[in-house]
Design a protein around this motif. Structure first.
Motif, PDB file in Angstrom:
ATOM      1  N   GLN A 177       0.828  -1.204   0.000  1.00 35.87           N
ATOM      2  CA  GLN A 177       0.000   0.000   0.000  1.00 35.87           C
ATOM      3  C   GLN A 177       0.862   1.253   0.000  1.00 35.87           C
ATOM      4  OE1 GLN A 177      -2.434  -0.799   3.425  1.00 35.87           O
ATOM      5  NE2 GLN A 177      -3.885  -2.040   2.248  1.00 35.87           N
ATOM      6  N   TYR A 184       1.170   6.203  -7.193  1.00 36.95           N
ATOM      7  CA  TYR A 184      -0.021   6.560  -7.953  1.00 36.95           C
ATOM      8  C   TYR A 184      -1.217   6.483  -7.001  1.00 36.95           C
ATOM      9  CZ  TYR A 184      -3.066   6.523 -12.117  1.00 36.95           C
ATOM     10  OH  TYR A 184      -3.980   6.808 -13.074  1.00 36.95           O
ATOM     11  N   ALA A 187      -4.762   5.451  -8.089  1.00 38.54           N
ATOM     12  CA  ALA A 187      -4.982   4.031  -8.331  1.00 38.54           C
ATOM     13  C   ALA A 187      -5.168   3.290  -7.011  1.00 38.54           C
ATOM     14  CB  ALA A 187      -3.803   3.446  -9.099  1.00 38.54           C
ATOM     15  N   ASP A 189      -6.239   4.487  -4.248  1.00 35.93           N
ATOM     16  CA  ASP A 189      -7.532   4.886  -3.710  1.00 35.93           C
ATOM     17  C   ASP A 189      -8.644   4.098  -4.398  1.00 35.93           C
ATOM     18  OD1 ASP A 189      -9.408   6.224  -2.271  1.00 35.93           O
ATOM     19  OD2 ASP A 189      -9.263   8.107  -3.380  1.00 35.93           O
ATOM     20  N   ALA A 190      -8.562   4.051  -5.712  1.00 32.47           N
ATOM     21  CA  ALA A 190      -9.605   3.354  -6.459  1.00 32.47           C
ATOM     22  C   ALA A 190      -9.632   1.875  -6.114  1.00 32.47           C
ATOM     23  CB  ALA A 190      -9.369   3.535  -7.954  1.00 32.47           C
ATOM     24  N   ALA A 191      -8.455   1.333  -5.759  1.00 35.51           N
ATOM     25  CA  ALA A 191      -8.409  -0.082  -5.416  1.00 35.51           C
ATOM     26  C   ALA A 191      -8.904  -0.322  -3.995  1.00 35.51           C
ATOM     27  CB  ALA A 191      -6.989  -0.604  -5.573  1.00 35.51           C
ATOM     28  N   GLY A 192      -9.210   0.758  -3.304  1.00 37.86           N
ATOM     29  CA  GLY A 192      -9.729   0.587  -1.961  1.00 37.86           C
ATOM     30  C   GLY A 192      -8.697   0.787  -0.870  1.00 37.86           C
ATOM     31  N   VAL A 193      -7.508   1.260  -1.235  1.00 39.24           N
ATOM     32  CA  VAL A 193      -6.516   1.560  -0.210  1.00 39.24           C
ATOM     33  C   VAL A 193      -6.843   2.936   0.369  1.00 39.24           C
ATOM     34  CG1 VAL A 193      -4.086   2.018   0.223  1.00 39.24           C
ATOM     35  CG2 VAL A 193      -4.759   0.228  -1.384  1.00 39.24           C
ATOM     36  N   ARG A 311      -8.945  13.494  -3.149  1.00 41.90           N
ATOM     37  CA  ARG A 311      -9.870  12.675  -3.907  1.00 41.90           C
ATOM     38  C   ARG A 311     -10.902  13.565  -4.589  1.00 41.90           C
ATOM     39  NH1 ARG A 311     -12.922   8.542  -0.490  1.00 41.90           N
ATOM     40  NH2 ARG A 311     -11.046   7.310  -0.547  1.00 41.90           N
ATOM     41  N   ARG A 313     -13.156  15.166  -2.789  1.00 46.12           N
ATOM     42  CA  ARG A 313     -14.296  15.211  -1.906  1.00 46.12           C
ATOM     43  C   ARG A 313     -14.149  16.420  -0.996  1.00 46.12           C
ATOM     44  NH1 ARG A 313     -15.319   9.888   1.302  1.00 46.12           N
ATOM     45  NH2 ARG A 313     -13.086  10.031   1.141  1.00 46.12           N
TER      46      ARG A 313
ATOM     47  N   MET D  77     -15.898   7.765  -5.048  1.00 48.11           N
ATOM     48  CA  MET D  77     -14.883   8.805  -5.182  1.00 48.11           C
ATOM     49  C   MET D  77     -15.437  10.146  -4.708  1.00 48.11           C
ATOM     50  SD  MET D  77     -11.746   8.607  -6.532  1.00 48.11           S
ATOM     51  CE  MET D  77     -10.778   7.126  -6.685  1.00 48.11           C
ATOM     52  N   TYR D  78     -16.671  10.425  -5.067  1.00 48.59           N
ATOM     53  CA  TYR D  78     -17.326  11.655  -4.617  1.00 48.59           C
ATOM     54  C   TYR D  78     -18.495  11.283  -3.723  1.00 48.59           C
ATOM     55  CZ  TYR D  78     -15.131  13.748  -8.799  1.00 48.59           C
ATOM     56  OH  TYR D  78     -14.257  14.166  -9.753  1.00 48.59           O
ATOM     57  N   ALA D  95     -18.960   5.298   1.148  1.00 43.19           N
ATOM     58  CA  ALA D  95     -18.083   6.272   1.788  1.00 43.19           C
ATOM     59  C   ALA D  95     -16.780   6.458   1.037  1.00 43.19           C
ATOM     60  CB  ALA D  95     -17.797   5.843   3.228  1.00 43.19           C
ATOM     61  N   SER D  96     -16.332   5.444   0.350  1.00 39.28           N
ATOM     62  CA  SER D  96     -15.010   5.515  -0.274  1.00 39.28           C
ATOM     63  C   SER D  96     -14.953   4.472  -1.370  1.00 39.28           C
ATOM     64  CB  SER D  96     -13.935   5.211   0.770  1.00 39.28           C
ATOM     65  OG  SER D  96     -14.073   3.880   1.199  1.00 39.28           O
ATOM     66  N   PRO D  97     -13.941   4.523  -2.211  1.00 42.68           N
ATOM     67  CA  PRO D  97     -13.785   3.481  -3.221  1.00 42.68           C
ATOM     68  C   PRO D  97     -13.678   2.102  -2.582  1.00 42.68           C
ATOM     69  CG  PRO D  97     -12.378   5.340  -3.751  1.00 42.68           C
ATOM     70  CD  PRO D  97     -12.966   5.611  -2.399  1.00 42.68           C
ATOM     71  N   ALA D  98     -13.028   2.053  -1.428  1.00 40.86           N
ATOM     72  CA  ALA D  98     -12.903   0.765  -0.753  1.00 40.86           C
ATOM     73  C   ALA D  98     -14.285   0.244  -0.394  1.00 40.86           C
ATOM     74  CB  ALA D  98     -12.057   0.928   0.512  1.00 40.86           C
ATOM     75  N   LEU D 101     -16.074  -1.113  -3.404  1.00 44.26           N
ATOM     76  CA  LEU D 101     -15.590  -2.441  -3.767  1.00 44.26           C
ATOM     77  C   LEU D 101     -16.163  -3.497  -2.833  1.00 44.26           C
ATOM     78  CD1 LEU D 101     -11.905  -1.623  -4.645  1.00 44.26           C
ATOM     79  CD2 LEU D 101     -13.532  -2.811  -6.122  1.00 44.26           C
ATOM     80  N   TYR D 109     -11.593   2.971 -14.427  1.00 44.88           N
ATOM     81  CA  TYR D 109     -11.581   4.392 -14.742  1.00 44.88           C
ATOM     82  C   TYR D 109     -10.973   4.637 -16.105  1.00 44.88           C
ATOM     83  CZ  TYR D 109     -12.625   4.958  -9.816  1.00 44.88           C
ATOM     84  OH  TYR D 109     -13.224   4.890  -8.598  1.00 44.88           O
ATOM     85  N   THR D 113      -6.161   2.654 -13.299  1.00 42.82           N
ATOM     86  CA  THR D 113      -5.815   2.734 -11.886  1.00 42.82           C
ATOM     87  C   THR D 113      -4.949   1.556 -11.490  1.00 42.82           C
ATOM     88  OG1 THR D 113      -7.846   1.610 -11.368  1.00 42.82           O
ATOM     89  CG2 THR D 113      -7.891   3.997 -11.275  1.00 42.82           C
ATOM     90  N   GLY D 127      -5.352  -3.368  -1.809  1.00 46.05           N
ATOM     91  CA  GLY D 127      -6.674  -2.930  -1.380  1.00 46.05           C
ATOM     92  C   GLY D 127      -7.540  -4.058  -0.865  1.00 46.05           C
TER      93      GLY D 127
END
Lengths: 314, 360, 383, 592
Positions: A177, A184, A187, A189-193, A311, A313, D77-78, D95-98, D101, D109, D113, D127
């Protein structure tokens, strides 16, 4: 200036030992910095964090009489500043260089102020045990044995932490992580980290390790505190992190080389070989620049180093 | 918008200028009248400016403590302005003068230019270190320290104490005072123990606070068989002591000793402290106050073995009698003038001298 | 969206700094109170000594000169996005050069010429010291944060060696250059007790202001600092500009060194390191990278240093308090800029335009890289 | 909300080919009245959307319609400003991308990513929730099978940076599927793919649909949507303006669906797509209907100004008219003399890999030279080489017969070569600087902006004001930071800036990407006019229609080479598409 009577083996051992011990605070601080930078945080506050670790470590050990509590106090002080760094750079997304320099200035001022205010005119030494531990058999290896295997606990810890950090960075989920977040963050974040959490943790580690490095100096090595006693080691650690290409083993190598360059200089002097002091002293700094110039472009720097992540937000 | 900013800047700039001019006129009003040479002055307050913290049990502390004790004895007020650094100390000097200081001791060779200039401008008498050329009657006194004399005694002490025959000198830089003492020490050592080996290490450039570096260097000297370390370090000295204490704690080690300079660390580190070179400024500070009162201030004040301005810290009780005798003998020779110790301030000349005394 | 909301008051950025200063002083006061000191007495004395005494004002103004010059130089590099952390080293080398040249020609040529020669020598020294990191950066893409830092240590050793040996005044014991007689140093401004270095400082700041406001080079440096990629795209000579930024910054640091030698000290001493670097950083940030705001903030920080020193002694407060306060101010400033950012419409717009967009960009090849120059760029064949 | 085609009742789902699902199954995702505001811009305005398992659901809309924002809300993301999201009937906060998922929503995207310096397997486990040590070997086993399924012949330990773009996209999909995603959202997945890769991707999506995955395809390309979706939602200006369920998508004739969708996308009158594949029809966009960014207020007096944009619209109130007029103009390629010649050019890309190989080309006065190609085949680099932005590693460049190889950007600009980058935010403009400064950026060292040393702020300001009026740029004033303006207005300024330098040759890289239709038309027309005035325009574009419309000659880039250069009249979309594939090869292997 006559070095003819010098017992060679013992002398070389001492030179090695001096170089290795000099490398200890550098290795500790640089390992933490490597984790921080791998996660994208460039921390110029190490010097201030080390001083805080040294002072509060000293203070804790002085008050409790316990070296262990002292070291823990030093780590805690570094960790707190690490969190301040993270709060400002990760959450508030303020420029990392600015915050780092601010912490270095603040740490220097705070520790000096408190030391004078608390201890007044005194320069007390700690009365704590930080014994050397000779490792059986290994410590009997001629020359290198006593240098490497008859040292204090933190000495072993520093060197043991090198493979530990390498393992954590390369193999563990957290290390994965950290690397992703520093390369990156979108990426990751998008993966859930959780980018924020990861960077906070990395800053915490960077701060704690700087604090530990300071505590090593004040509690284990010298048993005193002095205003500005880190004499720029934090900045050296920063440079060594880059020379080492964020790789714990190469950081170790760079730090030990740095330490040995200094002890070699001392050794030459003791042997009566006349070299100008100023040139010996500045050799390691020039060495760092040359090393960086040679390595430039060969190490791949964390792509998101120094760049705050948002992000989007509110 | 930009144009407005420009105007703002100009306003700010002119405000600063106006203030500069104003301050000039204020200054003109409250400038202290210059002291007249020859007429006696009673000093109500004695001040000292030290470059570092007074608590380093070294250079700065010796002067600060002396000022305190001289003031107590004379019933006047002491002021210690520590941490002056090597930056421009004029603000501190002005502040001290405004606070009523009647004598300011400028306790760093780095202050030897600024202080006389300040004295000339303000009329407040000052004392400087190692600048005999600046001496001015009624205004500027110079303090010369024959540190090499007492370092010679330390060398004699080391030469008689060492069992390994190897003695180390560790310095945190190569300022004139350290160089004087290194040469004195070397001559004393050579005289006392012609076969001795002398090691010499510099921790770093201006490494006065680098205790960690000092410890490393000292460890290396101890490994090279030194059993007496003559350490000139200020804050860095603590690292040397730490190295020696750890060395002595190890099993089967030959006991090593430390000879300190400028300061008394006996209470805390009596177990390794063989002696210390003490600079005792009380005598000359008292003398200065007296001279100010008598109108004869403005001279070169020398601290030497003879007047007790420099001396060795009392030697340990259990030290061999012949060692004590040897030191006493050398001291007597210096006092009666039959022995002269070389005074060398330059680093290169110092090294040449040491090389001559201890050839390969 | 109204126009008023778009163009914030020109005072707004500085108000942020002022808020940070006030916050830091309150925090510092709380800290003093926790240590059993009277903060009101401390600040009271700070102001009464620093502002209420002639010497307090005079010394503040004298101290301002080098701060102004150093900060103006630092501003150039920071505006161009170049981190010059090596101010202290450049200043030392500049001071040494100035000391050597001035004492060599003093009395042989007219004083103003001597000053000019020394100033040029100082600038040359600072420039020389900045040249090494500049070349390393432009040629090998080496990050200047590290190299300028390392050059500070090298400067300490090199100047120390020079002043002990080759350029030492042989007639005195301490390692120092030959003294420039007091009457040959910079004269005071109309009997104010403040030497004309202050004017030099003000002029330098004004020149830097003109540089950024009215010249092509300044315009380009600004663009470079704001968007390096756009500067490359627009065909600006980015390497030369980077070089110019670092060298100008170094030269001004050297000039500040010369100023101290010519105005105050009269000679260069071994190990002399006034350490203006950190103060200059704080100063330039508090001035929001705006050249003319440097002037009032230089006055303030200079006042703080002078007044703080004078306040600390009588009250038994360690002099390190001022250093701590400086650090606190920068930390508070960091927090304040955050609030400023989220409150400003531009901050929000920036968030929309570049926030998610940047976040969404795949990491380019070391572009915008704060540590190493984009080496891959040149490998990629960009001019 | 005016929706002439209400979606099918939520409680039932019309299956493909008449297969009826049990009627009690509801949508897996139900988004209701989602709103999201960015500063002044309302990106999503009460949008509702249902996603069904086993369907491909296309979300269609022009750039800026709010598609990506909506999906980012779904992806965590938002956070939406208003509205609810239900997953399988249960209201949730993502709440989040996590979090997304965890709830089975996987997003691919537009910008990939994947962390380039991590291996495939590391990216896949990144993740994951789980212990201190990720079990890479277990993941390896799963991955190996999956990679093979997806037609990827690489080891799971391959670092991402060594994969081609199409391969990376597959890894992205694998990544989210392995995380147990039941909903797969793809944001403009075809924009970086070769046509062959596109076909393969659409097959893959059908395959996933058949396995019960709810696939969301966000796109502005109608053809793709029609080819693969069971359901279509159309967004416009942040609103949901229409939805077609499976009954329509699978029942009615494709052509009639296309017409209805186009109507939804572009307005109430009878618009026709011109910017998407296969369009030959006319389109009518009257200024009153078009393209007003919500929340983007115009400064007072804007209406009264007569900008060139408005002129473009009043002159060609229908695109057909304009198109026709352009088509009528004879090709000038033969008549013009050669301005710039490239001879045997090779160069490296940003990552140091060869980008152009032994390329030669002559450009003639008075022509628009169009460059087509799938992204990453060297078009960008070719444009940069022509514009002097990028040095060449071998070969020669001549301008009017004089060699200017690697003479640098300054020389190129001085000699009259202009360049409009495709990266207007990071390369073309300096967001924090004023409009004025940005306008002056490229010519700052020259008259009238400076005498080489002193700036002439007044001239800069005047020029900025002139361009703002002439190009109809909406900005509060020339001192406003350019980052505050919309993408279209920035693009206008960048184009205006280049044109103001009166270049002999102008290279434009994707000048209409992300622009509203009106601005896009204006830009294209302006370029044509430049060529008509005797200049050379090099237009790099991924919009083939655009190229076909104004180019005199079209060159196709593939793999760093110009594989064909054809007069416009001698080619068609099909030929171009084929050439972009590099002949008939279905290539997954694009040099990374």
């Amino acid at each position: 200036m006559n070095g003819s009577g010098v017992p060679l083996a013992a002398f070389v051992t001492a030179m090695l030992a001096a170089g290795l011990v000099a490398a200890v605070p550098l290795v500790l601080a640089a390992l933490g910095e490597a984790v921080g930078e791998k996660s994208g945080l460039l921390n110029l506050g190490i010097e201030g964090m080390m001083l805080a670790g040294a002072f509060f470590g000293f203070l804790a050990a002085f008050q409790t009489g316990s070296a262990v509590l002292g070291v823990l106090g030093g780590i805690a002080a570094g960790a707190v500043l690490g969190l301040v760094f993270a709060a400002l750079t990760v959450s508030l997304r303020v420029d990392q260089v600015l915050v780092g320099l601010a912490i270095t200035i603040f740490g220097g001022g705070l520790t000096a102020f408190l030391y004078r205010d608390i201890f007044g005119g005194q320069n007390p030494s700690l009365n704590v045990d930080a014994p050397r531990i000779a490792i059986p058999l290994l410590s009997r290896i001629p020359v290198a044995g006593p240098a490497m295997f008859n040292q204090g606990v933190l000495f072993y810890l520093a060197f043991a932490l090198v493979p530990a950090f390498a393992f954590v960075l390369a193999r563990t989920r957290f290390g994965l992580q950290v690397r992703a977040v520093g390369e990156y963050p979108f990426a990751a974040d998008a993966a859930g980290v959780d980018v924020t959490r990861t960077r906070y943790l990395a800053a915490l580690i960077a701060g704690s390790m700087a604090g530990l490095a300071g505590a090593f100096l004040a509690v284990a090595d010298l048993k005193i505190f002095q205003v500005g006693m880190t004499v720029g080691m934090g900045f050296i650690a920063l440079a060594l992190t880059m020379v080492g290409g964020w790789n714990p083993y190469r950081i170790l190598l760079a730090s030990v080389l740095f330490g040995l360059l200094r002890s070699l200089g001392n050794g030459l002097q003791i042997l009566g070989i006349d070299v100008r002091t100023e040139f010996i002293t500045m050799l390691p700094y020039i060495g760092i620049m040359i090393a960086l110039a040679i390595l430039a472009g060969r190490t791949s720097i964390p792509a998101a180093l120094g760049i705050p992540y948002a992000r989007g937000r509110r | 918008m930009n144009r407005h900013r420009g105007r703002l800047g100009i306003i700010a700039a002119s405000a600063v200028l106006v203030q500069a001019t104003l301050s000039g006129s204020i200054l003109a009003q409250d400038a202290t009248p210059a002291a007249t040479p020859g007429a006696g002055v009673t000093v109500e307050q004695i001040a000292v400016v030290t470059p570092s913290a007074r608590t380093n049990q070294g250079w700065d502390q010796q002067a600060a403590d002396a000022v305190d004790s001289v003031a107590a004895a004379a019933g006047i007020e002491p002021v210690v302005a520590e941490n002056g650094g090597y930056d421009d100390i004029t603000p501190i000097l002005r502040d001290l003068a405004a606070g009523g200081a009647g004598l300011i001791i400028c306790h760093a060779s780095g202050y030897q230019t600024v202080c006389p200039e300040f004295a000339a401008e303000s009329g407040v008498p000052v004392a400087v270190i190692e600048n005999p050329g600046a001496v001015a009657p009624g205004l500027v006194a110079d303090i010369e320290t024959q540190a090499q004399e007492v370092a010679y005694l330390a060398g004699v002490l080391a030469g008689n104490t060492t069992e390994t025959g190897t003695v180390g000198v560790v310095v945190s830089g190569e300022p004139p005072t350290w160089n004087y003492m290194t040469v004195g020490f070397a001559e004393g050592l050579k005289a006392a123990n012609a076969d001795a080996t002398m090691l010499y290490s510099v921790i770093g450039e201006a490494a006065y606070d680098d205790a960690a570096g000092a410890k490393r260097v000292t460890e290396q000297q101890l490994a090279a068989d030194a059993d007496v370390i003559f350490g000139m370090g200020d804050g860095a000295s603590f690292g040397m002591i730490q190295a020696i204490e750890e060395h002595n704690a190890a099993e089967g080690a030959t006991k090593a000793w430390f000879i300190d300079v400028i300061g008394d660390k006996k209470v805390e580190h009596g177990d390794v402290l063989l002696s210390s070179v003490l600079f005792d400024y009380t005598g000359i500070y008292t003398q200065m106050l007296d001279d100010l009162a008598a109108g004869t201030f403005g001279d070169i004040y020398t601290m030497d073995v003879q007047n007790g301005g420099v001396r060795l810290l009392d030697l340990p009780e259990d030290l061999a009698q012949e060692t004590k005798d040897a030191v006493a003998e050398a001291e007597a020779a210096i006092v009666d003038g039959s022995l002269t110790v070389s005074a060398i301030s330059d680093a290169e000349e110092m090294k040449a001298k040491v090389a001559e005394l201890f050839p390969e | 969206m109204t126009r008023g909301a778009l163009v914030p008051s020109r005072f707004a950025p500085v108000l942020t700094s002022l808020a940070a200063i006030v916050a830091a002083m309150i925090l510092g006061g709380v800290f003093l109170a926790m240590r059993g000191k009277d903060p009101l007495a401390a600040y009271g004395m700070l102001f009464s000594r620093g502002l209420g005494t002639s010497y307090g004002i005079t010394e503040t103004l004298i101290r301002m000169a080098p701060l102004l010059i150093v900060s103006a130089g630092l501003l150039i590099s920071l505006r161009a996005g170049v981190w010059n952390i090596g101010i202290d080293g450049q200043l030392m080398v500049g001071a040494l050069f100035a000391g050597v040249v001035a004492s060599a020609v003093a009395g042989q040529i007219a004083n103003p010429l001597m000053w000019l020669a020394a100033a040029l020598a100082g600038m040359g020294g600072g420039l020389l010291w900045a040249l090494v990191p500049a070349i390393l950066r432009v040629r090998w893409g080496l990050n200047e944060i590290i190299t300028t830092l390392m050059m500070n240590y090298v400067a300490l050793n090199v100047t120390s060696w020079l002043v002990k040996g080759p350029v030492k005044d042989p007639n005195v014991v301490p390692p120092q250059t030959r003294l420039i007689p007091q009457e040959m140093r910079l004269p005071d401004i109309a009997g104010s007790g403040v030497h004309i270095g202050l004017l030099v400082g003000l002029v330098v700041v004004l020149l830097v202001s003109v540089l950024f406001r009215n010249t092509v080079v300044g315009f380009m440096l600004d663009i470079l600092g704001r968007n390096r990629q756009a500067a490359i795209h627009a065909g600006m000579p980015v390497n030369r500009l980077t070089l110019v930024a670092l060298l100008a910054s170094g030269a001004l640091a050297g000039l500040a060194g010369a100023n101290d030698i010519l105005g105050v000290k009269g000679l260069f001493q071994g190990n002399w390191n006034p350490g203006y670097g950190f103060a200059a950083f704080a100063l330039v940030y508090l001035a929001r990278l705006h050249s003319l705001w440097i002037i009032p903030f230089a006055y303030f920080l200079s006042f703080l240093a002078i007044g703080g020193e004078m306040m600390a002694r009588p009250l038994g407060i360690p002099t390190y308090f001022v250093e701590m306060l400086e650090g606190l101010m920068l930390l508070c400033f960091a927090v304040a800029t955050y609030f400023e950012r989220i409150r400003s419409p531009f901050g929000r717009a920036e968030e929309i335009e570049t926030g998610p967009a940047t976040a969404g960009e795949p990491p380019g090849p070391l572009v915008g890289d704060p540590v190493f120059e984009p080496v891959a760029r040149s490998a990629g064949g960009r001019p | 909300m005016a929706n002439p085609h209400p979606p099918a009742p939520l409680s039932r789902r019309a299956g493909r080919g008449g297969n009826e699902e049990p009627i009690d199954r509801g949508p897996i995702i139900a988004m209701r009245d989602i709103s999201k505001r960015f500063g002044p811009a309302l990106a999503n305005d009460h949008i509702s959307l249902d996603l069904w398992p086993g369907e491909v659901h296309a979300v269609l809309g022009e750039n800026g319609a709010g598609k990506t924002t909506l999906m980012n809300v779904l992806a965590g993301m938002y956070q939406p400003d208003a509205g609810t999201i239900r997953i399988a009937g249960e209201e949730v906060q993502i709440a989040s991308p996590a979090d997304a998922l965890r709830r089975g929503i996987g997003t691919v995207y537009q910008h990939f990513t994947l962390v380039p310096n991590l291996s495939i397997v590391e990216n896949v486990v990144l993740g994951d929730e789980g212990g201190f040590l990720p079990d890479l070997s277990a993941a390896d086993a799963k991955l190996t099978a999956m990679l093979a399924d997806f037609g990827l012949d690489v080891s799971p330990r391959t670092e991402i940076r060594n994969l081609a773009l199409g391969q990376r996209q597959r890894v992205e999909i694998i990544k989210v599927l392995l995380r147990g995603s039941r909903v797969l959202v793809l944001d403009e997945p075809t924009s970086v793919l070769t046509p062959g890769e596109v076909t393969a991707l659409l097959d893959l999506l059908r395959h996933l649909r058949d396995q019960g995955v709810a696939v969301v395809l966000i796109t502005h390309k109608l053809g793709e949507a029609l080819a693969v979706s069971d359901r279509v939602t159309i967004l416009r200006n942040g609103r949901n303006v229409g939805e077609f369920g499976p009954d329509v998508m699978t029942g009615a004739a494709k052509e009639s669906v296309r017409d209805r969708i186009v109507e939804q996308m572009f307005g109430a009158t009878q618009p026709t797509e011109t910017r998407h594949h296969g369009a030959q029809q006319s389109i009518d966009v009257s200024p009153g209907v078009a393209i007003k960014h919500p929340g983007h207020s115009e400064p007072a007096g804007e209406e009264s100004r007569h900008s060139r944009t408005d002129a473009a619209f009043s002159r060609d109130s229908s695109f057909l008219g304009m198109t026709t007029s352009l088509r009528r103009s004879p090709s000038r390629a033969e008549s013009g003399t050669t301005l710039l010649s490239l001879r045997g050019i090779s160069t490296l890309g940003d990552r140091g890999a060869p980008a152009l190989q032994d390329l030669s080309l002559d450009l003639h006065r008075g022509e628009v030279f169009g460059i087509a190609g799938v992204d990453g085949n060297g078009q960008k680099e070719l444009g940069e080489v022509i514009a002097g932005q990028r040095a060449v590693s071998s070969g020669q460049i001549f301008l009017d017969g004089a060699e200017i190889t690697n003479r640098g950007l300054g020389t190129a600009t001085r000699l009259g070569i202009g360049y409009v980058t495709d990266d207007r935010l990071h390369e073309g403009s300096v967001a924090a600087s004023s409009v004025t400064d940005n306008v002056a950026l490229k010519a700052i060292g020259r008259q009238p902006f400076s005498n080489g040393f002193w700036l002439n702020r007044r001239a800069m300001d005047e020029e900025a004001r002139r361009l703002i009026v002439e190009f109809g740029v909406k900005t509060p004033g020339p001192e406003t930071a350019i980052g505050m303006l919309s993408g279209g207005n920035i693009q206008k300024l960048l184009l205006a800036r280049e044109l103001a330098l009166a270049p002999k040759l102008l290279v434009c890289n994707k000048p209409t990407t992300g622009l509203d239709l009106r601005t896009a038309r204006f830009v294209v027309q302006t370029l044509r006019e430049q060529a008509d005035a005797g200049k050379v325009v090099v237009l790099i574009s991924s919009e083939l229609d655009e190229l076909m419309e104004i180019s005199d000659r079209i060159g196709v880039m593939y793999n760093g080479q110009l594989v064909a250069v054809m007069p416009r009249g001698e080619t068609d979309l099909e030929t171009l598409g084929n050439l972009m594939l590099g002949g008939a090869r279905r290539a997954f292997k694009v040099p990374a």
